[in-house]
Design a protein around this motif. Structure first.
Motif, PDB file in Angstrom:
ATOM      1  N   ALA A 295       0.829  -1.205   0.000  1.00 27.06           N
ATOM      2  CA  ALA A 295       0.000   0.000   0.000  1.00 27.06           C
ATOM      3  C   ALA A 295       0.866   1.259   0.000  1.00 27.06           C
ATOM      4  CB  ALA A 295      -0.933  -0.010   1.213  1.00 27.06           C
ATOM      5  N   LEU A 296       1.938   1.244   0.770  1.00 25.79           N
ATOM      6  CA  LEU A 296       2.834   2.395   0.821  1.00 25.79           C
ATOM      7  C   LEU A 296       3.525   2.615  -0.519  1.00 25.79           C
ATOM      8  CD1 LEU A 296       4.498   1.991   4.343  1.00 25.79           C
ATOM      9  CD2 LEU A 296       3.131   3.948   3.577  1.00 25.79           C
TER      10      LEU A 296
ATOM     11  N   VAL B 153       2.633   1.649  14.560  1.00 27.67           N
ATOM     12  CA  VAL B 153       1.247   1.522  14.110  1.00 27.67           C
ATOM     13  C   VAL B 153       0.705   0.160  14.536  1.00 27.67           C
ATOM     14  CG1 VAL B 153       1.510   3.082  12.150  1.00 27.67           C
ATOM     15  CG2 VAL B 153       1.953   0.639  11.836  1.00 27.67           C
ATOM     16  N   ASP B 154      -0.583   0.115  14.869  1.00 31.00           N
ATOM     17  CA  ASP B 154      -1.277  -1.122  15.218  1.00 31.00           C
ATOM     18  C   ASP B 154      -2.403  -1.279  14.208  1.00 31.00           C
ATOM     19  OD1 ASP B 154      -2.921  -3.104  16.186  1.00 31.00           O
ATOM     20  OD2 ASP B 154      -3.210  -2.219  18.174  1.00 31.00           O
TER      21      ASP B 154
ATOM     22  N   PRO C 147      -7.199   1.618  10.679  1.00 33.96           N
ATOM     23  CA  PRO C 147      -7.209   1.084   9.306  1.00 33.96           C
ATOM     24  C   PRO C 147      -5.890   1.377   8.613  1.00 33.96           C
ATOM     25  CG  PRO C 147      -8.550   3.073   9.446  1.00 33.96           C
ATOM     26  CD  PRO C 147      -8.172   2.719  10.849  1.00 33.96           C
ATOM     27  N   ILE C 148      -5.606   0.617   7.574  1.00 35.80           N
ATOM     28  CA  ILE C 148      -4.320   0.748   6.894  1.00 35.80           C
ATOM     29  C   ILE C 148      -4.148   2.131   6.279  1.00 35.80           C
ATOM     30  CG2 ILE C 148      -5.040  -0.108   4.622  1.00 35.80           C
ATOM     31  CD1 ILE C 148      -2.392  -1.791   4.660  1.00 35.80           C
ATOM     32  N   ASN C 149      -5.253   2.763   5.847  1.00 37.62           N
ATOM     33  CA  ASN C 149      -5.145   4.104   5.278  1.00 37.62           C
ATOM     34  C   ASN C 149      -4.663   5.118   6.311  1.00 37.62           C
ATOM     35  OD1 ASN C 149      -5.931   3.388   2.704  1.00 37.62           O
ATOM     36  ND2 ASN C 149      -8.100   3.861   3.022  1.00 37.62           N
ATOM     37  N   THR C 150      -5.080   4.935   7.562  1.00 37.37           N
ATOM     38  CA  THR C 150      -4.626   5.832   8.631  1.00 37.37           C
ATOM     39  C   THR C 150      -3.141   5.617   8.910  1.00 37.37           C
ATOM     40  OG1 THR C 150      -6.837   5.789   9.619  1.00 37.37           O
ATOM     41  CG2 THR C 150      -5.027   6.553  11.019  1.00 37.37           C
ATOM     42  N   ALA C 151      -2.702   4.357   8.883  1.00 34.15           N
ATOM     43  CA  ALA C 151      -1.278   4.058   9.082  1.00 34.15           C
ATOM     44  C   ALA C 151      -0.450   4.688   7.971  1.00 34.15           C
ATOM     45  CB  ALA C 151      -1.064   2.546   9.118  1.00 34.15           C
ATOM     46  N   ILE C 152      -0.949   4.594   6.731  1.00 33.97           N
ATOM     47  CA  ILE C 152      -0.240   5.215   5.601  1.00 33.97           C
ATOM     48  C   ILE C 152      -0.124   6.712   5.812  1.00 33.97           C
ATOM     49  CG2 ILE C 152      -0.443   5.775   3.140  1.00 33.97           C
ATOM     50  CD1 ILE C 152      -1.714   2.986   2.773  1.00 33.97           C
TER      51      ILE C 152
END
Length: 547
Positions: A412-413, A521-522, A527-532
């Protein structure tokens, strides 16, 4: 011109072809030792006479005298132990009187034959205290205790060949060559300037003032062997020196390179540097504030006092013969468009200066570096070698347990970064596909080329030692960012379709989240978008992306 230290220049290089052939033939049958980078530098300076009066690596009597008295056993001043350190295993197969060949590990060439005088085990704690003042954070002490061999070999050398260099060969002058050139130019007095950093206008000004004060010529003599970890690479520095030398009055200055392995030992090193420059033909030597000091330890305590070096060199001045020229810091006076020694400026005078920290910040951010501080040609060289963050390479290492979401986050990144990375290419690298032995090197080389690298491992959880190793390699080429993916273990186990947690793997059972992570990040709680977004915003804050 002063005589070399000890009265005779110990130039050991063999110029007689038959003798060299005999030594090469003998070397083929002798036990070989491959030299370390430091030993290569030391050997070269012994062979060419830069370390006169030494003709080999110190035996135990000389070593002990140098450590405790700053003199060789013969009484001549010498402040730094020049030792051939080896492991206990290597030493166990050697004996006094034996002849061994010292080789360059880069090309396996035989450089010299050493006749062993003695084999001895030093007290490294005493050496650390007496030579480097004992602070365990001192880089030379860390090298001594963590890297250097535990046994020393003393003995005299017969030269076969000096180590080969393929860069700046026209600037690599031996003491004999420089002395001859000074004689041909009728340079009776020569002021030597030691540096391991790029030079700017202030350096040019202070060296010109020193030469004028002494009615002397200048030898700009930078170190291109081993310097302080983290220093600017010698290729960048030499390019800077080549530009700076053009800015001196015609016929005043000469540039030559010194293949020295610095120890950063402050006052003792300053005396050592003075001896070396005397051997190269200098009559005067500029000793700077905190000369050859490695700065401060982690508590902010300096390893050496600011004027310790000048005081120790002055203490030996009569015996050394070379005259000390104290470093006079100069600063820029904008209202008068000139530089002046800081101790000669009236109170209230407006001055300007840019510190090394500020210079690095401006290079990193791509902001203006004024012409009064450095020449445009020099700034361009530094900007090429150290581009602003938005064009630098970087590595983001995603660390976490299997099934924590590391792989998904990596993909995703990569997709996200490649949307707005501009000219920088973003690579996703899986450690399991190239192996841990290659991962650090490959990542560092990609970063060096200006790429952004996302590193994951689909098969193993990286150890703390491995992460540290990759960080060290990458940091020499660009920047390293560690992202700790801290999805709870129970969630990872629930998604364990490949049986990672059932195999009792040590890397999983002993795993602990890394202490030094820049981002955490957890992926169970966000959600993965927030981690990104969290990772992108951090990299933007650090200057890697400009929106």
């Amino acid at each position: 011109m002063l005589s070399p230290h000890g009265g005779v220049l110990q130039d050991l290089l063999v110029r007689d072809a038959p003798i060299k052939s005999e030594l090469l033939a003998e070397a083929a049958s002798l036990t070989s030792i491959g030299l370390t980078d430091r030993q290569l530098c030391d050997l070269e300076l012994i062979l060419v006479g830069g370390f006169s009066p030494l003709t080999g690596f110190l035996n135990e009597a000389d070593y002990t005298s140098v450590v405790h008295k700053m003199r060789l056993a013969s009484g001549e001043i010498w402040t730094i132990p020049i030792t051939l350190d080896v492991s206990k295993d290597v030493a166990s197969g050697l004996e006094s009187g034996q002849r061994i060949v010292l080789r360059d590990p880069r090309d396996d060439l035989a450089l010299a034959i050493l006749t062993i005088d003695d084999i001895y085990t030093p007290n490294k704690e005493v050496e650390a205290k007496e030579v480097f003042r004992g602070d365990p954070e001192h880089p030379a002490i860390r090298y001594l205790l963590d890297t250097a061999g535990d046994v020393y070999i003393g003995g005299s050398l017969q030269a076969i060949s000096a180590p080969k260099h393929y860069d700046y060969t026209g600037l690599r002058k031996t003491p004999a060559q420089l002395r001859s050139e000074f004689g041909n130019k009728h340079w009776e007095k020569v002021v030597a300037f030691q540096t391991r950093n790029p030079m700017h206008r202030a350096h040019r000004e202070l060296t010109v003032r020193a030469a004028r004060d002494k009615l002397a010529n200048l030898l700009i003599h930078p170190v291109v062997g081993l310097t302080k970890p983290g220093d600017i690479d010698h290729h960048t520095r030499v390019k800077v020196y080549q530009e700076i030398i053009k800015k001196y009055p015609n016929g005043m200055a000469q540039l030559a390179l010194l293949p020295l392995a610095m120890r950063m030992s402050g006052d003792r090193e300053a005396v050592w540097h003075a001896i070396i420059r005397k051997n190269y033909g200098a009559t005067h030597f500029i000793v700077g504030r905190d000369h050859a000091g490695p700065g401060s330890n982690s508590k902010g305590v300096p390893f050496y006092g600011p004027y310790d070096a000048q005081e120790l060199v002055e203490r030996f001045a009569n015996e050394l013969e070379i005259e000390v020229v104290p470093f006079r810091m100069v600063t820029y006076l904008p209202d008068e468009s000139r530089y002046a020694p800081i101790d000669s400026i009236p109170d209230g005078t407006r001055t300007l200066n840019i510190s090394g920290t500020e210079l690095r910040k401006r290079l990193r951010e791509g902001t203006h570096i004024p012409e009064w501080f450095s020449y445009p040609e020099v700034v361009q060289i530094l900007r090429t070698a150290y581009p602003p963050r938005q064009t630098q390479g970087f590595a983001v290492y995603l660390q976490g347990l299997p099934n924590s979401g590391v792989e998904a986050l990596g993909y995703a990144l990569q997709a996200t970064f490649n949307q707005f990375s501009g000219s920088r290419h973003i690579t996703l690298l899986d450690v399991s596909r190239i192996g841990q032995e290659s991962a650090g090197f490959v990542t560092a080389e990609l970063v060096r080329s200006g790429a952004g690298v996302l590193v994951t491992d689909s098969e193993e959880v990286a150890s703390e030692a491995f992460l540290k190793s990759v960080n060290t390699q990458v940091s020499k080429a660009g920047s390293f960012v560690l992202v700790s993916v801290e999805t709870p273990r129970v969630v990872c186990e629930a998604n364990d379709r490949k049986g990672y947690f059932k195999s009792e793997r040590k890397d999983i059972e002993t795993y602990q989240v890394p202490k030094e992570a820049e981002i955490r990040v957890d992926l169970d709680s966000i959600p993965i978008n927030t981690a990104i977004q969290k990772i992108v915003l951090y990299l933007e804050e650090q200057g890697f992306f400009v929106f």
